[in-house]
Design an enzyme around this catalytic site. Structure first.
Site, PDB file in Angstrom:
ATOM      1  N   ASP A 132     -11.624  19.359   2.160  1.00  0.00           N
ATOM      2  CA  ASP A 132     -10.324  19.046   1.737  1.00  0.00           C
ATOM      3  C   ASP A 132      -9.254  20.137   1.626  1.00  0.00           C
ATOM      4  O   ASP A 132      -9.126  21.479   1.566  1.00  0.00           O
ATOM      5  CB  ASP A 132     -10.687  18.440   0.506  1.00  0.00           C
ATOM      6  CG  ASP A 132      -9.668  17.655   0.384  1.00  0.00           C
ATOM      7  OD1 ASP A 132      -8.379  16.761   0.898  1.00  0.00           O
ATOM      8  OD2 ASP A 132      -9.723  16.886  -1.492  1.00  0.00           O
ATOM      9  N   HIS A 168       1.450  18.856  -6.263  1.00  0.00           N
ATOM     10  CA  HIS A 168       0.169  18.745  -7.440  1.00  0.00           C
ATOM     11  C   HIS A 168      -0.269  19.661  -7.606  1.00  0.00           C
ATOM     12  O   HIS A 168      -0.997  19.665  -8.129  1.00  0.00           O
ATOM     13  CB  HIS A 168      -0.751  17.864  -6.127  1.00  0.00           C
ATOM     14  CG  HIS A 168      -1.879  17.423  -6.075  1.00  0.00           C
ATOM     15  ND1 HIS A 168      -2.543  16.213  -7.219  1.00  0.00           N
ATOM     16  CD2 HIS A 168      -3.419  18.031  -6.178  1.00  0.00           C
ATOM     17  CE1 HIS A 168      -4.068  16.643  -8.046  1.00  0.00           C
ATOM     18  NE2 HIS A 168      -4.075  17.136  -6.659  1.00  0.00           N
TER      19      HIS A 168
END
Lengths: 434, 434
Positions: free
Chosen positions: B138, B145
């Site tokens: 990931d 973000h």
């Protein structure tokens, strides 16, 4: 947990005479599993069990149909190119096959004549990974390692407040794990010393090994169904030795906020043999946190875990270099000093419902002890490169050089039990590819 | 990179009339891949391609032997219960099959009569994961973000100094990734508010989703062999939508120093269809860092990456609750705002020699934009629970409740190209198991 049975009897001997030698890792009390084939051949890999200096070919034994029921079924599952199917069977199957092999390999066994044809010398074989490694998770279970490394990365804050509560772990890279014999180029990446303005790109300058225990999951749990600490051991198939190579300079620059990534994913190496938890039963130790430390939360606590959750497993680490083939010892430590047990790691891993699968590998984290000579990596041994270690020919090392080979071995011994070993994991560093 | 060809022609229409509808995600210009079978059946899963509201059964098409050479070979590889073998073929094979299917599904194609028998309505099928997901990584590629989340976890230090240099990523859990339709119990774990003396055990109270793009690796690289940024796109098979569920309270207590672990590993959900990078060719965007930011190191820089490294892919997120089945929109954002491209993620991932494999999944990280309504998770949307969002029936949410369903959809549209979509990923939260 298993119970001690006839397979653990220290007086047992085998008709494979090398298994009766005092210094073998593989007496009849051990019977660890690997995947192997004849060296340099194009044969299919299949399951094997070590006995003395031989491998018994489980695919060949399966064809003889000597065993019955569950043991024969387990044997069939060992005939493939990975052990995943066998590992996914339960403890009863693992145990049945162990008992059948122990009986058939004993001195005086009627199966001797037939099984002699199923032996191949370990010197004549090569190994693959014992199973397809699904997910790889690396824990951080040595508080000595966590404290020493923490003091280097975060001098003001060495042991974080969660350490004594949470069996800290992170997901690792499965694809780059290989069996003993692995070689790999020195990794390249972004490097930035504290006083550099910007990072630069180049080969890692602070390449390190980590002495770890590998814990192989056998049968798994369903997504959403945690594993009770009382049952955690039933999910563990066995242990191996794990060298979790680390690029300390890449790690220092990349690891915040999401953890180690490229500093670890270039290679990890495991020993070929998985020693089953049943074989390790005589070497279990009690587990506790120091009295002044927080006691584990109830989901991580059980009587069995306290009485015998730890493994008394000695871990040795050696180095050879391109100019010195004689091994220099780097460290000796023991898995029994871990701050969390293998069972606690399994239960913690699944407490959120995460599904473990046959073939998952859990690393124990670097196993360092409290004392000098017990540090499981160069980062600790050399205090981040400040105090070089001297090898037996006078060479020194702060971090690893191209051509260095790291060898790790492990064994268990205890009064009243037959000593068993894990074989070794050996791996070498090639020059970087630029 | 691919080149625009006849399969991208916006005027192409199909004899499958639903594929010609303006609002379909799956016109003949798309042709995404999934694994499917008839709903509720015990049939084997096999590869399928979406066309309008139908699935074309690739195992059935393979049997017709309509295609020749590489396209037929690719079709055979799609007949199994995972697409890994097909994905492990190269771009030439992916492209040959796309062209063959595009030709055979066109209005007026001579293959129509035979292929009509290979169609199954999407309403009548169920999906599995499109491939065995090997390793899952990931990334953290939205600077919006990273900045907003960083300011919540580390108010004094929101965006760490490495962010603008390193495509930050970490290894995730592959076993708990499932296809759209996944349900899972609210995870339990250790929770500790900042002012608690000690952690307690219980169900997560701050359960969140994350809107991400999933990047599927096709052919892989050999261990020790990095992937040049110029070649990175050749390793990407296609994209999907990924909901990377997150337990924010578990994460806050566990994540230091080794990154998120149990806060993420309980579930992740992907859309069934992989849209190929060839289908996405008309929707590529230029990529650059803001002028005042550091420019990427040379190993992450190429002309192609600057000209067209980004994907102009709109990401929508909606919620329904146990008392309100009407969807409320939570956000709309776009993958083109990512601080690192998919190609840079691939190259960075392998720069240390790490081997990628067919079936590896890379998450883009939560894709948030700079503006209100572009935040890809509740942590951001509600400022860590301080400002609840109001749904279209007046209900409010800070974090997710049992019975909530999150639906994500994605599409690409651009002047001069036929709009294509990704379908949806939908998943619901069950009560915790205690």
């Amino acid at each position: 947990m298993y119970h001690l049975n006839e397979t653990h009897d220290p007086s047992l001997t085998s008709w494979v005479s090398s298994a009766n030698s005092d210094d073998t890792d593989f007496p009849i009390q051990n019977l660890p599993f690997a995947e192997f084939r004849r060296q340099g051949s194009s044969e299919a890999f299949r399951g094997g069990v070590a006995i003395g200096d031989q491998v018994i070919d489980l695919a060949a034994v399966a064809k003889l149909k000597l065993f019955s029921d569950l043991a024969q079924e387990a044997l069939q599952a060992c005939s493939h190119s990975t052990l995943n199917n066998f590992m996914a069977m339960d403890k009863a199957a693992w145990s049945a096959l162990r008992l059948a092999l122990s009986t058939a390999l004993q001195e005086g066994a009627t199966e001797q004549a037939q099984l002699e044809n199923c032996l191949i010398a370990q010197d004549d074989v090569e190994y693959s990974l014992p199973c397809e490694i699904k997910d790889y998770t690396d824990f951080y279970s040595s508080i000595h390692h966590a404290t020493k490394v923490g003091s280097l990365f975060r001098p003001d804050n060495p042991l974080l407040p969660n350490y004594k509560w949470v069996p800290i772990g992170y997901h690792g890279r499965a694809s780059s794990i290989a069996v003993s014999g692995q070689t790999f180029p020195r990794p390249c990446g972004q490097l930035k010393a504290a006083d550099d303005e910007a990072p630069s790109f180049g080969p890692c300058k602070r390449l390190d090994y980590e002495v770890e225990v590998g814990i192989f999951i056998g049968n798994g749990n369903t997504l959403g169904e945690p594993i009770n600490i009382e049952d955690a051991e039933d999910y563990i198939f066995g242990l191996c030795i794990l060298n979790d190579w680390s690029a300390r300079d890449i790690q220092a620059w990349e690891y915040q906020p999401l953890g180690p990534f490229l500093s670890k994913s270039f290679a990890s190496t495991i020993s070929p043999w998985i020693v089953t938890t049943e074989a390790l039963l005589p070497f279990r130790s009690s587990f506790s946190h120091p009295e002044d430390d927080p006691q584990p939360l109830p989901y991580l606590t059980s009587e069995t875990n306290s009485q015998s959750g730890a493994f008394d497993m000695t871990l040795d680490c050696f180095i050879t270099t391109s100019t010195n083939q004689e091994e220099s010892r780097l460290s000796r430590s023991n898995f029994k000093h871990a701050y969390w047990t293998a069972g606690q790691m399994v239960t913690h891993h699944a407490i959120n419902g995460c599904n473990l699968q046959a073939g998952d590998l859990l690393g124990s984290g670097t196993q360092s002890g409290a004392n000098e000579g017990e540090a499981g990596c160069l980062l600790e041994l050399t205090t981040a490169g400040k105090n070089p270690v001297t090898l037996n020919n006078g060479e020194t090392r702060t971090f690893l050089e191209d051509g260095d080979t790291i060898i790790m071995r492990a064994h268990c011994e205890r009064e009243g039990a037959r000593r068993i070993g894990f074989g070794e994991v050996r791996s070498s560093i090639l020059p970087p590819k630029l």
